[in-house]
Design an enzyme around this catalytic site. Structure first.
Site, PDB file in Angstrom:
ATOM      1  N   SER A 240      38.975  36.102  39.949  1.00  0.00           N
ATOM      2  CA  SER A 240      40.426  35.873  40.294  1.00  0.00           C
ATOM      3  C   SER A 240      40.496  34.751  41.454  1.00  0.00           C
ATOM      4  O   SER A 240      39.647  34.312  41.638  1.00  0.00           O
ATOM      5  CB  SER A 240      41.091  37.190  40.979  1.00  0.00           C
ATOM      6  OG  SER A 240      40.523  37.333  42.219  1.00  0.00           O
ATOM      7  N   LYS A 241      41.518  34.223  41.664  1.00  0.00           N
ATOM      8  CA  LYS A 241      41.838  33.080  42.722  1.00  0.00           C
ATOM      9  C   LYS A 241      40.757  33.328  44.003  1.00  0.00           C
ATOM     10  O   LYS A 241      40.445  32.425  44.633  1.00  0.00           O
ATOM     11  CB  LYS A 241      43.158  32.758  42.962  1.00  0.00           C
ATOM     12  CG  LYS A 241      44.059  34.198  43.285  1.00  0.00           C
ATOM     13  CD  LYS A 241      45.009  34.370  42.317  1.00  0.00           C
ATOM     14  CE  LYS A 241      45.529  36.008  42.176  1.00  0.00           C
ATOM     15  NZ  LYS A 241      44.529  36.873  41.325  1.00  0.00           N
TER      16      LYS A 241
END
Length: 486
Positions: free
Chosen positions: A254-255
């Site tokens: 994820s980010k």
RNA sequence: GGCCCCAUGGUCAAGCGGCCUAAGACACCGCCCUUUCACGGCGGUAACCCGGGUUCGAAUCCCGGUGGGGUCACCA
């Protein structure tokens, strides 16, 4: 496979394109190509609050950049459209009404507050919340009364009790769920917009999707979808749930992990073929030992039975290696084109390039290409050709300049260069060899001080190339600077 | 926590009962090439989660444990 393979990628346009989505898309695409089937793009934009047209455009652009093409999609249409869920709301509604009529679904008037309360109570008891079916037993009279009062109901699917639901998954084998843990789930919101699990079934059926290849995070939704397929009398597609892409900490990429979106890799100068090749090998492997593979080879070799079950960590180091490989294989022109934006941003060049400047830059690229893991690194490696003042990068470089023999090397070097008519790399190289011979100091004592004087660094491209590209003017300038210090 | 999935070196992975004193790739280390750094070539370190079975024989099959992940919305 008797039937023509039809697969799809169905992203929701709610953000940039995630690496995991790219891999799922790639697997679907490779599968379609391998069997001569169709790959379809569809937007699942029923989350009206978060879906944005600009994201839809980004998805199209990113997939095109990667070289993935689709035979049907929101931008090009096709025989089974629309390819955007918000454009077929009435169709979902009709199927939902049918289920309600057949008592396979029902109106639910429970408020958000009631539901939240139920969830809270359940978690307070340490239990998992399952919708208790409050509105399932509403009489027609009660229902009509609430409707008459103007209440907008959602529609819930009436999940059959005590049923075993078996997913025959191509990569995972049979996966069994008990229908009782599902609870009657919502299929249409009060505003008439369908919920994912419902819309996805209708779309896949409408579009004659034969194989649903998607990430494993969807496997727990699959039993609900199977129930809907059955209730609607649709034929089930084949399912294949591919494991997830993980970050270095082994949780879903994820980010938080830094770069989780393709756009970031594109901007940093990763080549699409490198990304494709790398991602194909993350969770899938060919039969032989080769790892560097063209799109054609990947298509040729791709089969679902060679997909790994275990999740894979996204290893940036391997991507870097692979990208470096593809950069080295690329033409200088291509890498130069990709480098230009980075060089402009660094303030090294201006937008408009003269022919001479471009040719010169191309030679710079040729010199440093072997060192790149991604194109954005040109700035770091090419900086020696653009800076005004040379500063030794570290103590080691400084020490080289302070060598006793350095001053004599410098003046001899300068003298040689000054009298060179042919300033080609070859001529310079030849002259450096003559110089080394004359000075009788050994190669290192000659090349290294010159290198540091010219670049401030103890490493870099071949010296004769640096000299050639800098030109006699700047050679004198830089040597002058250094001579005044040592 | 319930449900589901997964388990070979640091990472990606081959292996689908004997060919395994377990491939290959990245990373790491060493050597060679070389004025340097890369590139390239050669070599090296490094793994079958644990415990029970089944079998003449298990990394491979079964069960349990442990560990990791996913998912539990009127998001997708």
């Amino acid at each position: 496979m008797a039937e023509k393979v039809r697969v799809r990628i169905a992203p929701s346009p709610t953000g940039p394109v995630h690496i995991g989505n790219v891999r799922t898309a790639l697997f679907n695409w490779l599968f379609a190509k391998h069997y001569g089937g169709d790959f379809i793009l569809r937007f699942e934009d029923t989350d009206t609050a978060r879906s944005k047209d600009e994201y839809a455009q980004i998805i199209i652009n990113e997939f095109k950049w990667l070289g993935l093409d689709w035979q049907e999609g929101p931008d090009i249409g096709g025989p089974y459209g629309p390819y955007k869920q918000t454009e077929k709301l009435d169709q979902y509604r009709q199927w939902a009404d049918k289920l309600v009529q057949e008592r396979k679904a029902y109106y639910c008037f429970c408020s958000q507050e009631e539901l939240d309360q139920g969830r809270e109570d359940a978690s307070g008891r340490g239990e998992v919340y399952v919708y208790p079916g409050t509105c399932r037993n509403l009489t027609d009279a009660e229902k009509d009364e609430l409707l008459a009062k103007g209440q907008k109901p959602s529609i819930r699917f009436a999940v059959p009790k005590g049923q075993k639901i078996i997913i025959e998954d191509i990569v995972r084998g049979n996966v069994e769920f008990d229908s009782d843990i599902l609870g009657d789930f919502v299929i249409v919101r009060p505003d008439g917009v369908p919920i994912y699990n419902f819309a996805v079934v209708i779309d896949d059926a409408d579009m004659h999707i034969t194989h649903v290849i998607r990430a494993e995070e969807h496997i727990s939704n699959t039993p609900r979808q199977i129930l809907i397929y059955e209730a609607l009398g649709f034929q089930l597609p084949r399912f294949a749930h591919v494991s997830m892409v993980l970050g270095p900490d082994r949780t879903k990429l994820s980010k938080r992990h830094g770069a989780a979106f393709v756009g970031q890799y594109r901007e940093e100068g990763y080549l699409p073929e490198a990304l494709i090749n790398f991602l194909a090998l993350l969770g899938w492997s060919p039969e032989g030992e080769k790892e560097i593979m063209t799109l054609e080879e990947l298509i040729q070799e791709f089969t679902l039975d060679r997909i790994a079950k275990n999740p894979g960590v996204f290893d940036i180091q391997k991507l870097n290696w692979m990208n470096g490989h593809y950069i080295r294989q690329s033409s200088d022109d291509r890498i130069l084109d990709l480098s230009v934006p980075h060089l402009i941003q660094a303030g090294f060049i201006e937008g408009d390039l003269s022919h001479e400047k471009r040719e010169w830059l191309k030679q710079v690229i040729a010199c440093i290409k072997d060192h790149l893991e991604n194109v954005s690194q040109v700035v770091k490696h090419a900086s020696i050709f653009f800076v005004d003042t040379i500063v030794p990068e570290n103590d080691e470089a400084e020490a080289v300049l302070k060598e006793e023999t350095a001053p004599s090397v410098f003046s001899a070097f300068l003298d040689k260069m000054d009298h060179l008519d042919d300033f080609s790399p070859e001529a310079i190289q030849k002259e450096l060899k003559v110089l080394t011979k004359e000075l009788k100091l050994g190669g290192k004592k000659v090349y290294m001080p010159i290198r540091v004087a010219l670049t401030g660094q103890t490493h870099g491209p071949e010296l004769h190339h640096i000299i050639h590209l800098l030109g006699i003017g700047r050679i004198k300038e830089r040597m002058g600077q250094i001579l005044s210090i040592v």
